[in-house]
Design an enzyme around this catalytic site. Sequence first.
Site, short mmCIF file in Angstrom:
data_model
loop_
_atom_site.label_atom_id
_atom_site.label_comp_id
_atom_site.label_asym_id
_atom_site.label_seq_id
_atom_site.Cartn_x
_atom_site.Cartn_y
_atom_site.Cartn_z
N ILE A 14 0.84 -1.20 0.00
CA ILE A 14 0.00 0.00 0.00
C ILE A 14 0.87 1.25 0.00
CG2 ILE A 14 -1.88 1.20 1.18
CD1 ILE A 14 -2.71 -1.45 2.39
N ASP A 35 12.13 2.55 4.75
CA ASP A 35 11.62 1.19 4.76
C ASP A 35 12.77 0.24 5.12
OD1 ASP A 35 8.95 -0.25 3.14
OD2 ASP A 35 10.65 -1.50 3.73
N ILE A 61 12.00 1.68 11.52
CA ILE A 61 11.27 2.71 12.27
C ILE A 61 11.53 2.64 13.78
CG2 ILE A 61 9.43 3.14 10.58
CD1 ILE A 61 7.63 1.33 12.41
N ALA A 82 4.61 -1.58 8.82
CA ALA A 82 4.06 -2.53 9.80
C ALA A 82 4.39 -3.95 9.35
CB ALA A 82 2.54 -2.38 9.88
N THR A 123 -6.17 -0.35 10.40
CA THR A 123 -6.98 -1.37 9.73
C THR A 123 -8.34 -1.53 10.41
OG1 THR A 123 -7.10 -3.76 9.38
CG2 THR A 123 -5.71 -3.04 11.18
N ASP A 124 -9.31 -2.05 9.66
CA ASP A 124 -10.62 -2.35 10.25
C ASP A 124 -10.55 -3.52 11.23
OD1 ASP A 124 -10.20 -4.36 8.37
OD2 ASP A 124 -12.11 -4.08 7.32
N TYR A 150 -1.55 -9.71 15.09
CA TYR A 150 -1.47 -8.57 14.15
C TYR A 150 -2.47 -7.48 14.53
CZ TYR A 150 -2.64 -5.70 10.10
OH TYR A 150 -2.93 -4.62 9.29
N LYS A 154 -1.86 -3.58 15.98
CA LYS A 154 -2.36 -2.39 15.28
C LYS A 154 -3.27 -1.59 16.21
CE LYS A 154 -1.78 -1.20 11.59
NZ LYS A 154 -0.69 -0.39 10.95
N LYS A 189 -0.76 -12.86 0.57
CA LYS A 189 -2.12 -12.39 0.81
C LYS A 189 -3.11 -13.09 -0.10
CE LYS A 189 -0.81 -9.33 3.96
NZ LYS A 189 0.46 -8.77 3.66
P1 NAD Z 1 3.24 -4.79 3.51
O1 NAD Z 1 3.62 -5.90 4.41
O2 NAD Z 1 3.07 -5.04 2.05
O3 NAD Z 1 4.29 -3.60 3.64
C1 NAD Z 1 4.85 -3.21 4.85
C2 NAD Z 1 6.13 -2.44 4.56
O4 NAD Z 1 6.68 -2.00 5.82
C3 NAD Z 1 7.21 -3.28 3.86
O5 NAD Z 1 7.80 -2.55 2.82
C4 NAD Z 1 8.23 -3.55 4.98
O6 NAD Z 1 9.56 -3.70 4.49
C5 NAD Z 1 8.06 -2.30 5.84
N1 NAD Z 1 8.48 -2.53 7.24
C6 NAD Z 1 8.12 -3.58 8.04
N2 NAD Z 1 8.72 -3.44 9.26
C7 NAD Z 1 9.44 -2.29 9.21
C8 NAD Z 1 10.25 -1.61 10.14
N3 NAD Z 1 10.46 -2.09 11.39
N4 NAD Z 1 10.84 -0.44 9.77
C9 NAD Z 1 10.65 0.06 8.52
N5 NAD Z 1 9.89 -0.56 7.59
C10 NAD Z 1 9.29 -1.72 7.93
O7 NAD Z 1 1.90 -4.19 4.13
P2 NAD Z 1 0.67 -3.44 3.45
O8 NAD Z 1 -0.37 -4.42 3.16
O9 NAD Z 1 1.18 -2.53 2.41
O10 NAD Z 1 0.17 -2.58 4.71
C11 NAD Z 1 0.65 -1.26 4.92
C12 NAD Z 1 -0.10 -0.65 6.09
O11 NAD Z 1 -1.49 -0.62 5.81
C13 NAD Z 1 0.04 -1.41 7.40
O12 NAD Z 1 0.14 -0.46 8.44
C14 NAD Z 1 -1.24 -2.21 7.51
O13 NAD Z 1 -1.56 -2.47 8.84
C15 NAD Z 1 -2.22 -1.25 6.86
N6 NAD Z 1 -3.42 -1.85 6.27
C16 NAD Z 1 -3.30 -2.85 5.35
C17 NAD Z 1 -4.44 -3.35 4.72
C18 NAD Z 1 -4.37 -4.44 3.66
O14 NAD Z 1 -5.39 -4.88 3.17
N7 NAD Z 1 -3.19 -4.89 3.26
C19 NAD Z 1 -5.70 -2.85 5.07
C20 NAD Z 1 -5.78 -1.83 6.04
C21 NAD Z 1 -4.63 -1.33 6.61
O1 TDX Z 2 -4.82 -18.74 1.08
C1 TDX Z 2 -5.67 -18.09 1.69
N1 TDX Z 2 -6.95 -18.54 1.74
C2 TDX Z 2 -7.95 -17.89 2.39
O2 TDX Z 2 -9.10 -18.35 2.39
C3 TDX Z 2 -5.35 -16.84 2.37
C4 TDX Z 2 -3.95 -16.30 2.35
C5 TDX Z 2 -6.38 -16.18 3.01
N2 TDX Z 2 -7.63 -16.69 3.04
C6 TDX Z 2 -8.71 -15.93 3.70
C7 TDX Z 2 -8.43 -15.38 5.07
C8 TDX Z 2 -9.27 -14.13 5.10
O3 TDX Z 2 -10.62 -14.43 5.42
O4 TDX Z 2 -8.92 -14.77 2.88
C9 TDX Z 2 -9.23 -13.62 3.66
C10 TDX Z 2 -8.19 -12.55 3.42
O5 TDX Z 2 -6.96 -13.00 3.96
P1 TDX Z 2 -5.65 -12.09 3.99
O6 TDX Z 2 -5.30 -11.66 2.60
O7 TDX Z 2 -4.61 -12.79 4.79
O8 TDX Z 2 -6.18 -10.76 4.70
P2 TDX Z 2 -6.82 -10.47 6.16
O9 TDX Z 2 -6.41 -11.47 7.16
O10 TDX Z 2 -8.27 -10.21 5.95
O11 TDX Z 2 -6.04 -9.10 6.50
C11 TDX Z 2 -5.84 -8.10 5.46
O12 TDX Z 2 -6.75 -7.04 5.58
C12 TDX Z 2 -6.61 -6.17 6.66
C13 TDX Z 2 -4.42 -7.56 5.50
O13 TDX Z 2 -3.49 -8.63 5.38
C14 TDX Z 2 -4.17 -6.76 6.73
O14 TDX Z 2 -2.87 -6.18 6.70
C15 TDX Z 2 -5.19 -5.67 6.81
O15 TDX Z 2 -5.06 -4.97 8.00
#
Ligand code: NAD
Ligand code: TDX
Length: 334
Positions: A14, A35, A61, A82, A123-124, A150, A154, A189
């Site tokens: 993100i 990062d 960080i 994160a 996150t939600d 996790y 958060k 993911k």
């Molecule tokens: P990601 O795991 O793809 O990216 C995280 C990044 O943070 C990576 O580039 C990693 O190298 C860096 N990082 C990790 N630990 C670190 C540290 N100690 N110091 C510096 N950098 C560090 O995650 P993402 O899915 O892009 O999520 C980004 C943010 O958005 C997070 O805070 C997550 O909680 C939040 N978020 C994610 C989702 C989702 O669906 N993925 C939804 C809502 C909120």
């Molecule tokens: O192989 C899989 N099969 C499956 O059924 C994986 C990897 C996941 N799942 C399910 C678990 C969850 O119900 O799919 C849904 C989504 O899984 P994830 O991609 O791991 O996401 P989730 O646990 O919902 O969390 C994500 O959304 C909120 C992000 O990873 C978080 O960083 C964010 O805060």
Amino acid sequence: MRMKILVTGGAGFIGSNFVRHIYRERPDWHITVIDALTYAGSEHNLDGLDKERLAFVKGNICDEELIDQLVGENDAVVHFAAESHNDNSLHTPWPFVETNVVGTFRILEAVRKHQKRLHHISTDEVYGDLELDDPNKFSETTSYNPSSPYSSTKAGSDMLVRAWVRSFGVQATISNCSNNYGPYQHVEKFIPRQVTEVLEGRRPKLYGSGENVRDWIHTEDHSSAVLAILEKGTIGETYMIGANGEKNNKEVVELILEIMGKDKTDYEHVNDRPGHDLRYAIDATKIRNELGWLPKYTDFKTGLTDTITWYRDNEAWWKPQKAETEAKYKELGR
Ligand code: NAD
Ligand code: TDX
């Protein structure tokens, strides 16, 4: 106004999409990314961006001195860094406590000292989960009730931000967004895992029954919402970000198979995630009404098709992560 902005975690999924978004939308801003380049981050996620407008610092960080220096040199911080994957947090929780809680503490102490603007990305999942038939959705006033290491770390980071705003007058806002999808998402993911399983000739893997619901939003819409909060948000406030994208996991897998020209039933059920949250759903009325933000990528099938095309076209990006990720899942029976 020309801003100098520090983006933590800007080499992750993100964060890198947000960097590209502001690079395009705010051409006079200077961006610094910090990062640590964990397994989830790659400097290549920022390839093609002009080094005069974007500085990259490899660092943690939790590094007090480095964070103090970088925060002091910039006008605002957007904090994405994160540990982000629930399954990893259930296996090895400590890095989640360290980065998500201690790391956020370091950022807060630096913005407090230098009196800089902070936007904290959350996150939600901090709200726990909803029943499938619950008419209510998560809103800014929903009680915190996190389920996993996790989401609890958060939640802890959000609480630190709220306390630093109230007790020390830190100029911060918070956003709690639902599940993102789009390019550059790690193959651990859900959506990228299933797409790359199909591309490698294997079957998608559903945890448990597949009834669990996630509220999908395209990462571009997350980025535009964060920019709106950064520029127009009220200090001390929390904003929910979501785009009415509720789908259960089975529906998503079936749609992936359909788009990829496979039989819709060609998936398998694997072990469920312990403590697996049942349903997330976001009420984004506040950000829509107060900041006039609206999502643009609301057709899920179109967004998913584009995302699948991106993974098809960028095998060199995801291939190096894939075998190791699947080996970890195999150990967990998932
Ligand atoms: P990601 O795991 O793809 O990216 C995280 C990044 O943070 C990576 O580039 C990693 O190298 C860096 N990082 C990790 N630990 C670190 C540290 N100690 N110091 C510096 N950098 C560090 O995650 P993402 O899915 O892009 O999520 C980004 C943010 O958005 C997070 O805070 C997550 O909680 C939040 N978020 C994610 C989702 C989702 O669906 N993925 C939804 C809502 C909120
Ligand atoms: O192989 C899989 N099969 C499956 O059924 C994986 C990897 C996941 N799942 C399910 C678990 C969850 O119900 O799919 C849904 C989504 O899984 P994830 O991609 O791991 O996401 P989730 O646990 O919902 O969390 C994500 O959304 C909120 C992000 O990873 C978080 O960083 C964010 O805060």
